[in-house]
Design a protein around this motif. Structure first.
Motif, PDB file in Angstrom:
ATOM      1  N   THR A   1      -5.943   2.677   4.165  1.00 15.15           N
ATOM      2  CA  THR A   1      -6.155   1.284   4.547  1.00 15.15           C
ATOM      3  C   THR A   1      -7.426   1.140   5.377  1.00 15.15           C
ATOM      4  O   THR A   1      -8.199   0.191   5.200  1.00 15.15           O
TER       5      THR A   1
ATOM      6  N   LEU B   1      -2.888  -7.743   8.276  1.00  9.94           N
ATOM      7  CA  LEU B   1      -2.362  -6.396   8.040  1.00  9.94           C
ATOM      8  C   LEU B   1      -0.993  -6.239   8.682  1.00  9.94           C
ATOM      9  O   LEU B   1      -0.784  -6.608   9.835  1.00  9.94           O
TER      10      LEU B   1
ATOM     11  N   THR C   1      -5.433   3.183  11.322  1.00 11.39           N
ATOM     12  CA  THR C   1      -5.993   2.034  10.603  1.00 11.39           C
ATOM     13  C   THR C   1      -7.277   1.517  11.228  1.00 11.39           C
ATOM     14  O   THR C   1      -8.100   0.916  10.537  1.00 11.39           O
TER      15      THR C   1
ATOM     16  N   PHE D   1      -1.933  -7.480   3.519  1.00 13.51           N
ATOM     17  CA  PHE D   1      -1.847  -6.065   3.169  1.00 13.51           C
ATOM     18  C   PHE D   1      -0.684  -5.446   3.948  1.00 13.51           C
ATOM     19  O   PHE D   1      -0.500  -5.738   5.131  1.00 13.51           O
TER      20      PHE D   1
ATOM     21  N   THR E   1       1.408  -1.826   4.894  1.00 19.31           N
ATOM     22  CA  THR E   1       1.519  -0.373   4.902  1.00 19.31           C
ATOM     23  C   THR E   1       2.631   0.014   5.881  1.00 19.31           C
ATOM     24  O   THR E   1       3.405  -0.832   6.319  1.00 19.31           O
TER      25      THR E   1
ATOM     26  N   LEU F   1       0.811  -1.217   0.000  1.00 21.87           N
ATOM     27  CA  LEU F   1       0.000   0.000   0.000  1.00 21.87           C
ATOM     28  C   LEU F   1       0.845   1.267   0.000  1.00 21.87           C
ATOM     29  O   LEU F   1       0.408   2.310   0.459  1.00 21.87           O
TER      30      LEU F   1
END
Length: 375
Positions: A63, A78, A105, A48, A50, A16
């Motif tokens: 996100t 995550l 988040t 995912f 970030t 991301l």
């Protein structure tokens, strides 16, 4: 292949860092990002990635909007990161990054957590600020499930860190076929060290900041001759995903088309065959002859530049001139890239850019060459 953390994880991860932008070039295109998230999850993706510092926090906020607010917590995993050498000034502000990430988040906890971008010039900050111990405390509180560090340095330091910190669960490495034997990145050596320490790996920069999605013409010709229907990016991502001990391969996808392409060959991922490995070796040999500047445009170098020099953009202009030529030697393109910003020739050689560069480029010398050629 033995069991390891993440063995059964979908081998494409959604990075991301380079999300699609709106027309202003700054704000994330949340609607397009939502569609990409939906496509990824439907195909079987779960991972995912970030970071606190990505896009000054906008990545973590995106996100929340595109993923966390829209899906049950058990439908995805995550990862985010704490950067003890950027956007903080002491132990308290470094540790606060975790709680800020949690708030941005809205994830409740993180499945994976990384100490961000350890290099020779910054890794002691994580000792000084007691971040290793902090991560352990967070895991004991169930605020993180698995943790490790992302790494941009030499194999000797990696060996030292894994010896001193056997408690880490995984490592994130820059691995791609262009850097496999590159002494400035040492992808192969670092991967082998992780395997000896029984640490699984998440892979970043498999397409080298996009460079391997549009490689030099000689490499394009090699891949087209072998499989004209396959995208150039597919060779890079499948090369990385074919390695042993890989949790997932992160791709920083910036639009729906990139997501569609990546899912077309990763939904039912098949490792490279022996014949395909030989094709990649030909591409690697061609890259050894390439004289372009291997900048991935991560922009870590520009944040602290006292002269406000747009270093990646300067290098991009120089690379375009080398690859395609220019009637004026690139001066017009250089003028556009540096408008209202610092010029390459204004570099004061403070060295902060080279200390921050994950690719370990000789930026000061390269800026001098660019200034000589284009100013």
């Amino acid at each position: 292949m033995s069991d390891y953390l993440g063995k059964n994880t979908f081998k494409l991860g959604f990075g991301l860092m380079r999300l699609p932008k709106l027309s202003d070039g700054k704000s994330e295109d949340i609607d397009q990002t939502k569609k990409m998230v939906d496509m990824f999850l439907v195909a079987g993706g779960t991972y995912f990635d970030t970071a606190y510092v990505y896009d000054d926090g906008l990545s973590e906020e995106a996100t929340k909007l595109a993923l966390v607010d829209r899906y049950p917590r058990d439908k995805y995993t995550l990862c985010t990161k704490l950067c003890a050498w950027l956007q903080c000034h002491d132990e308290a502000s470094a540790k606060q990054q975790f709680y800020t990430s949690l708030k941005r988040t809205g994830a409740g906890y993180f499945d994976y957590y990384l100490l961000h971008a350890l290099q020779r010039n910054n890794y002691k900050k994580y000792d000084e600020y007691h971040i290793w111990e902090f991560a352990q405390e967070l895991r004991q509180k169930d605020l993180i499930k698995n943790w490790g560090f992302s790494f941009h340095a030499d194999p000797d330091l990696l060996e030292e860190l894994l010896t001193d910190h056997p408690e880490v669960d995984f490592v994130q490495l820059q691995i791609n076929y262009a850097d496999w034997e590159n002494p400035g990145v040492a992808s192969r050596q670092c991967w082998e060290i992780c395997r000896r320490h029984n640490k699984p790996v998440t892979i970043m920069e498999p397409v080298k900041g996009g460079a391997l999605a549009n490689p030099i013409q000689k490499v394009q010709d090699i891949f087209k001759a072998a499989a004209p229907e396959m995208s150039f990016a597919s060779w890079a991502i499948r090369f990385a995903a074919s390695l042993d001990g890989i949790i997932t391969v992160l791709s920083g996808m910036s639009n729906i088309q990139q997501m569609e392409d990546n899912l077309s060959y990763m939904k039912d991922f098949q490792p490279l065959t022996g014949a395909e490995q030989e094709v990649v070796k030909k591409a690697q040999a061609a890259l050894v002859e390439d004289k372009s500047i291997p900048c991935t445009a991560c922009h870590y170098c520009t944040g602290g530049c006292p002269q406000n020099i747009p270093i990646p953009e300067v290098f991009a202009v120089k690379n375009d001139v080398v690859a395609n030529g220019a009637w004026d030697g690139g001066k017009r393109g250089y003028s556009i890239a540096t408008a209202n910003k610092g010029k390459a020739g204004e570099c004061i050689q403070c060295g902060q850019c080279e200390a921050a560069c994950p690719q370990h480029l000789s930026i000061i010398e390269l800026l001098g060459e660019c200034a000589k050629a284009m100013e």
